[in-house]
Structures are given as structure tokens and as C-alpha cells.
Design a protein around this motif. Structure first.
Motif, mmCIF file in Angstrom:
data_model
loop_
_atom_site.group_PDB
_atom_site.id
_atom_site.type_symbol
_atom_site.label_atom_id
_atom_site.label_comp_id
_atom_site.label_asym_id
_atom_site.label_seq_id
_atom_site.Cartn_x
_atom_site.Cartn_y
_atom_site.Cartn_z
ATOM 1 N N LYS A 3 0.857 -1.182 0.000
ATOM 2 C CA LYS A 3 0.000 0.000 0.000
ATOM 3 C C LYS A 3 0.896 1.236 0.000
ATOM 4 O O LYS A 3 1.135 1.837 1.040
ATOM 5 N N PRO A 4 1.387 1.645 -1.175
ATOM 6 C CA PRO A 4 2.352 2.744 -1.218
ATOM 7 C C PRO A 4 1.802 4.060 -0.695
ATOM 8 O O PRO A 4 2.497 4.806 -0.034
ATOM 9 N N ARG A 9 1.940 8.216 3.449
ATOM 10 C CA ARG A 9 1.193 9.086 4.346
ATOM 11 C C ARG A 9 1.648 8.871 5.793
ATOM 12 O O ARG A 9 1.850 9.819 6.541
ATOM 13 N N ASN A 10 1.856 7.622 6.178
ATOM 14 C CA ASN A 10 2.318 7.304 7.524
ATOM 15 C C ASN A 10 3.713 7.889 7.759
ATOM 16 O O ASN A 10 3.998 8.425 8.822
ATOM 17 N N LEU A 12 5.002 10.515 6.257
ATOM 18 C CA LEU A 12 4.840 11.968 6.357
ATOM 19 C C LEU A 12 4.309 12.358 7.733
ATOM 20 O O LEU A 12 4.796 13.316 8.340
ATOM 21 N N GLN A 13 3.347 11.619 8.249
ATOM 22 C CA GLN A 13 2.805 11.907 9.580
ATOM 23 C C GLN A 13 3.887 11.763 10.647
ATOM 24 O O GLN A 13 3.952 12.564 11.578
ATOM 25 N N ARG A 14 4.726 10.736 10.519
ATOM 26 C CA ARG A 14 5.811 10.547 11.490
ATOM 27 C C ARG A 14 6.818 11.679 11.404
ATOM 28 O O ARG A 14 7.342 12.140 12.419
ATOM 29 N N ARG A 15 7.113 12.123 10.199
ATOM 30 C CA ARG A 15 8.053 13.244 10.031
ATOM 31 C C ARG A 15 7.488 14.519 10.645
ATOM 32 O O ARG A 15 8.198 15.264 11.313
ATOM 33 N N ILE A 16 6.223 14.783 10.404
ATOM 34 C CA ILE A 16 5.579 15.963 10.979
ATOM 35 C C ILE A 16 5.577 15.862 12.503
ATOM 36 O O ILE A 16 5.881 16.831 13.204
#
Length: 130
Positions: A3-4, A9-10, A12-16
């Protein structure tokens, strides 16, 4: 099948979230560390003087690097002190050494920043007195 989109998205959320943790750490240190509060006031003064004296781009870069180095050293010092207190609540010579060396790093950075400030602001401040 992977599921690319969800993985990206996951990520990106962790980076944020990591930025949030970093800002929280800065805020916690700023609220609890007197030396960092002093550096914050000094930073505001230096920025104000920079605008007043209309620093060149190169001068702004030197000031930004000096200020950032002092803040970084102070934050690392705060982290080392907290971690040292956690793992060595009683006095131990190596714990004392770690704290002293970290404080020394802040002192070196602060002296270097002060020299940058003297070179950049010194002549301008002297000119105001004459």
C-alpha cells in the motif's frame, strides 16, 4: 500487494510528528533552563540590533550561525544533564565529567558567538558613541 499511498502518508505523519517533538523539547528547555532564557533574550537583542544596523547578508549568516550554535550547544547540554541525572542520581565522577564537558561546549560556543558579535556590532556601536 503493498500500500504505497498509506506507507507514504504514515511516513509523512511521522516526520511531521518529529518536528512537534523537537519544538516541544525546545519549549521545555526554554521554560526550565535559566541559561537558555538568557540566550533567548540575547537572541532578540541581536536580531533587533541586526535590523537597526542593517546587516549585510553575510553578516546575518554569521550571526545566525553563531546564535544557532549557542542554542544547539545549550540544548545538547540540557539533554546531557537530564540523562545524566536519570542514570546517575547520586554523584559519580564520570557523571560530573559529562556535565562539565557539556557545559564547557556551551561556553566555547558562547565565547565564539560573542566574538562574532564584537566583530560585527562593535564598530557600529562605537560609531554611535562618537
Amino acid at each position: 500487494m503493498a500500500k504505497p499511498n498509506l506507507d507514504k502518508r504514515n511516513l509523512l505523519q511521522r516526520r511531521i510528528a518529529s518536528f512537534g517533538h523537537a519544538f516541544r523539547g525546545i519549549w521545555m528547555a526554554l521554560r526550565s533552563e535559566l541559561h537558555l532564557q538568557f540566550h533567548a533574550v540575547a537572541t532578540v537583542v541581536v536580531i533587533g540590533l541586526g535590523f537597526y544596523f542593517e546587516l549585510t547578508a553575510t553578516e546575518w549568516m554569521m550571526v545566525a550561525l553563531a546564535v544557532g550554535t549557542v542554542w544547539s550547544a545549550e540544548l545538547v547540554n540540557t539533554a546531557i544533564e537530564a540523562l545524566t541525572d536519570l542514570v546517575s542520581p547520586e554523584y559519580h565522577p564520570l557523571a560530573g565529567k559529562a556535565k562539565d564537558v557539556a557545559a564547557g561546549a556551551v561556553l566555547v560556543a558562547a565565547i565564539a558567538a560573542m566574538l562574532v558579535g564584537l566583530f560585527i556590532f562593535g564598530p557600529r556601536l562605537l560609531a554611535l558613541l562618537h
